[in-house]
Design a protein around this motif. Structure first.
Motif, mmCIF file in Angstrom:
data_model
loop_
_atom_site.group_PDB
_atom_site.id
_atom_site.type_symbol
_atom_site.label_atom_id
_atom_site.label_comp_id
_atom_site.label_asym_id
_atom_site.label_seq_id
_atom_site.Cartn_x
_atom_site.Cartn_y
_atom_site.Cartn_z
ATOM 1 N N UNK A 21 12.956 16.347 -30.529
ATOM 2 C CA UNK A 21 11.876 17.136 -29.939
ATOM 3 C C UNK A 21 11.208 16.369 -28.804
ATOM 4 N N UNK A 22 11.056 15.057 -28.987
ATOM 5 C CA UNK A 22 10.452 14.241 -27.926
ATOM 6 C C UNK A 22 11.409 14.167 -26.742
ATOM 7 N N UNK A 23 12.690 13.950 -27.014
ATOM 8 C CA UNK A 23 13.670 13.865 -25.931
ATOM 9 C C UNK A 23 13.759 15.178 -25.151
ATOM 10 N N UNK A 24 13.567 16.276 -25.829
ATOM 11 C CA UNK A 24 13.606 17.589 -25.173
ATOM 12 C C UNK A 24 12.505 17.699 -24.115
ATOM 13 N N UNK A 25 11.369 17.052 -24.376
ATOM 14 C CA UNK A 25 10.251 17.092 -23.423
ATOM 15 C C UNK A 25 10.471 16.135 -22.253
ATOM 16 N N UNK A 26 11.390 15.190 -22.393
ATOM 17 C CA UNK A 26 11.630 14.205 -21.338
ATOM 18 C C UNK A 26 12.618 14.761 -20.311
ATOM 19 N N UNK A 27 12.116 15.652 -19.476
ATOM 20 C CA UNK A 27 12.949 16.220 -18.407
ATOM 21 C C UNK A 27 13.179 15.165 -17.333
#
Length: 192
Positions: A21-27
């Motif tokens: 979920x955190x990686x998903x926010x790291x565009x």
């Protein structure tokens, strides 16, 4: 500065979400502006800056609605028409984050001060106790000295008084013995 940087795992643990979920926010845009690579224990590690942390915190604390994702993406882009609105919310978030950090620091300092106060009071009690013991020791020492002087005066009589006492006793005993003899003799010679 590296103390304020957090890894993806630390962020996931703090926000109670998965690392995915955190990686998903790291565009790509987010990584470009708010992610750095640092060397920790000889390993290159991705860390999120304080500003990026606040944006992720805002996203995960308010839920993942469409409006929040637009605010984060507009904040990451930085050149959209909503910059003033998002910069104000970012400023508020920055300020609230700073206040939280300062409050935590104050709480830690308060605990440290309480510990120091208790240490000072313990040290004061120990000092008072030490002073009382020193006074008791001084009194006992004075008592012992006076007792020693008394014992010395009782066990060792004065040299001059011993001779004076013993001589008259001997003379007086001799005089008593001689006097009656002299009297007898004197009386005897007179009668003759």
């Amino acid at each position: 500065m590296s103390e304020n940087l957090k890894t993806i795992r630390e962020l996931a643990d703090e926000f109670k979400v998965s690392k995915q979920a955190v990686r998903k926010r790291l565009t790509d845009e987010f990584r470009e502006n708010y992610v750095e690579t640092v060397d920790r224990n000889g390993v290159a590690t991705l860390v999120v800056t304080v500003t990026g942390y606040m944006l992720l915190k805002q996203h995960f604390s308010s839920g993942s609605s469409g409006n929040d994702s637009e605010k984060v993406s507009s904040n990451v882009g930085g050149n959209t028409g909503n910059v003033d609105t998002t910069s104000d919310s970012k400023q508020t978030t920055d300020n609230s984050y700073v206040f939280k950090i300062l409050e935590q620091q104050l709480a830690v300092k308060d605990k440290q001060i309480e510990n120091k106060d208790s240490q000072i009071s313990q040290m004061q009690n120990l000092l008072d106790q030490q002073q009382r013991l020193a006074l008791q020791d001084k009194k006992l020492l004075e008592e012992y000295k006076s007792e020693i002087k008394e014992l010395k005066s009782l066990s060792i009589p004065k040299q001059g008084s011993e001779k004076d006492d013993s001589i008259p006793k001997e003379n007086s005993a001799e005089n008593r013995v001689k006097e009656p003899q002299n009297k007898k003799w004197w009386h005897f010679s007179r009668r003759m």
